[in-house]
Design a protein around this motif. Structure first.
Motif, PDB file in Angstrom:
ATOM      1  N   TYR A  97       4.248 109.288  10.757  1.00 17.72           N
ATOM      2  CA  TYR A  97       4.725 109.693  12.056  1.00 17.72           C
ATOM      3  C   TYR A  97       5.596 110.928  11.887  1.00 17.72           C
ATOM      4  CZ  TYR A  97       2.852 105.269  13.453  1.00 17.72           C
ATOM      5  OH  TYR A  97       1.989 104.245  13.690  1.00 17.72           O
ATOM      6  N   ASN A 105       3.649 100.044  11.877  1.00 15.27           N
ATOM      7  CA  ASN A 105       3.231 100.336  10.512  1.00 15.27           C
ATOM      8  C   ASN A 105       2.034  99.457  10.216  1.00 15.27           C
ATOM      9  OD1 ASN A 105       3.001 100.895   7.837  1.00 15.27           O
ATOM     10  ND2 ASN A 105       4.652  99.523   7.229  1.00 15.27           N
TER      11      ASN A 105
ATOM     12  N   PHE B  95      12.128 101.475   7.878  1.00 18.86           N
ATOM     13  CA  PHE B  95      11.861 102.881   8.113  1.00 18.86           C
ATOM     14  C   PHE B  95      12.090 103.678   6.827  1.00 18.86           C
ATOM     15  CE2 PHE B  95      11.782 106.774  10.387  1.00 18.86           C
ATOM     16  CZ  PHE B  95      12.819 107.566   9.910  1.00 18.86           C
ATOM     17  N   ARG B  97      11.543 107.765   5.124  1.00 20.86           N
ATOM     18  CA  ARG B  97      11.168 109.160   5.383  1.00 20.86           C
ATOM     19  C   ARG B  97      10.864 109.810   4.050  1.00 20.86           C
ATOM     20  NH1 ARG B  97      11.656 112.240   9.749  1.00 20.86           N
ATOM     21  NH2 ARG B  97      13.172 110.941  10.797  1.00 20.86           N
ATOM     22  N   THR B 102       8.065 113.381   7.134  1.00 22.99           N
ATOM     23  CA  THR B 102       7.382 112.426   7.993  1.00 22.99           C
ATOM     24  C   THR B 102       7.818 111.017   7.621  1.00 22.99           C
ATOM     25  OG1 THR B 102       5.486 112.381   6.497  1.00 22.99           O
ATOM     26  CG2 THR B 102       5.389 113.901   8.345  1.00 22.99           C
ATOM     27  N   SER B 103       7.672 110.124   8.575  1.00 23.26           N
ATOM     28  CA  SER B 103       8.125 108.756   8.341  1.00 23.26           C
ATOM     29  C   SER B 103       6.935 107.834   8.126  1.00 23.26           C
ATOM     30  CB  SER B 103       8.951 108.277   9.529  1.00 23.26           C
ATOM     31  OG  SER B 103       8.168 108.257  10.691  1.00 23.26           O
ATOM     32  N   TYR B 104       7.150 106.795   7.384  1.00 19.35           N
ATOM     33  CA  TYR B 104       6.095 105.841   7.081  1.00 19.35           C
ATOM     34  C   TYR B 104       6.735 104.497   6.792  1.00 19.35           C
ATOM     35  CZ  TYR B 104       7.531 106.329   2.232  1.00 19.35           C
ATOM     36  OH  TYR B 104       8.263 106.336   1.073  1.00 19.35           O
ATOM     37  N   GLY B 105       5.924 103.458   6.809  1.00 13.74           N
ATOM     38  CA  GLY B 105       6.419 102.144   6.475  1.00 13.74           C
ATOM     39  C   GLY B 105       5.764 101.643   5.204  1.00 13.74           C
ATOM     40  N   LYS B 106       6.518 100.902   4.411  1.00 14.14           N
ATOM     41  CA  LYS B 106       5.986 100.329   3.166  1.00 14.14           C
ATOM     42  C   LYS B 106       6.213  98.820   3.258  1.00 14.14           C
ATOM     43  CE  LYS B 106       8.369 100.688  -0.589  1.00 14.14           C
ATOM     44  NZ  LYS B 106       9.037 101.121  -1.829  1.00 14.14           N
TER      45      LYS B 106
END
Lengths: 118, 119
Positions: A97, A105, B95, B97, B102-106
């Motif tokens: 994003y 997610n 959250f 970064r 850009t941001s992403y989830g793990k």
């Protein structure tokens, strides 16, 4: 309708062999992940990549490496396979994003590659 | 170190029963809690998810209950059917970064629960 494709469903290798597991996604996702699935341990993250040529270690990276030369392809490499790497390997992808908190997610998984090391 | 603990490991119910699967987490920075469903021979697929600002979320026969103070969440399956027989995984993410901005989830997953619904 397949969106994440893992090239090999079943592999049998010998101890010490070099193993390549290939994963391709067709959703133009930025992020790609390799997980390992073992009974009673759930899914454990090995490596992930948020961009081409970028990679970060997950929770259990020892004995593994990865390669991401193109956005759609993420490879997991076992330089010298050992019997304790016998497992189901799952590849997944997700969007990034541009800013702020991700709205969701959502990981899309492949069907898995079952590796047996003898 | 298992940051998300899931129980039970396996569960057997009769058709129409209400199986409940529980998860507990440690990291208070987690802000997204999905459940994934996996059928034999397939990869896991997202079933339902919740954020910590609500205590319950329903989608069809599936409900997540969330207790932020206890750091626990659970999946309830109403009127369970044999077709619900699968492995269920809870997960949590926070959250992130990356260096590019850009941001992403793990996701961190629980150990999984094998659910069997008898006809």
């Amino acid at each position: 309708d397949v969106k994440v494709t893992q090239s090999s469903r079943y592999l049998v290798k010998r101890t010490g062999e070099k193993v390549f597991l290939e994963c391709v996604q067709d959703m133009d996702h930025e992020n790609m992940f390799w997980y390992r699935q073992d009974p009673g341990l759930g899914l454990r993250l090995i490596y992930f990549s948020y961009d081409v040529k970028m990679k970060e270690k997950g929770d259990i990276p020892e004995g593994y490496s990865v390669s991401r030369e193109k956005k759609e392809r993420f490879s997991l490499i076992l330089e010298s396979a050992s019997t304790n790497q016998t497992s189901m390997y799952l590849c997944a992808s997700s969007r990034s994003y541009a800013s702020g908190r991700p709205g969701a997610n959502v990981l899309t998984f492949g069907a898995g590659s079952r590796l047996t090391v003898l | 170190q298992q940051q998300v603990k899931q129980s039970p490991q396996s569960l057997i119910v009769q058709k129409g029963g209400i199986p409940i699967i529980n998860c507990a987490y440690e990291n208070t920075a987690f802000d997204y809690f999905p459940w994934y469903q996996q059928f034999p021979g397939k990869g896991p697929a997202l079933l339902i998810a919740i954020r910590p600002d609500v205590s319950e979320k329903k989608e069809g026969r599936f409900t997540i209950s969330f207790n932020k103070s206890a750091k626990q969440f659970s999946l309830h399956i109403m009127d369970s059917q044999p077709g619900d027989s699968a492995t269920y995984f809870c997960a949590a993410s926070k959250f992130n970064r990356n260096a590019g901005g850009t941001s992403y989830g793990k996701l961190t997953f629980g150990q999984g629960t094998i659910l069997t619904v008898h006809p």
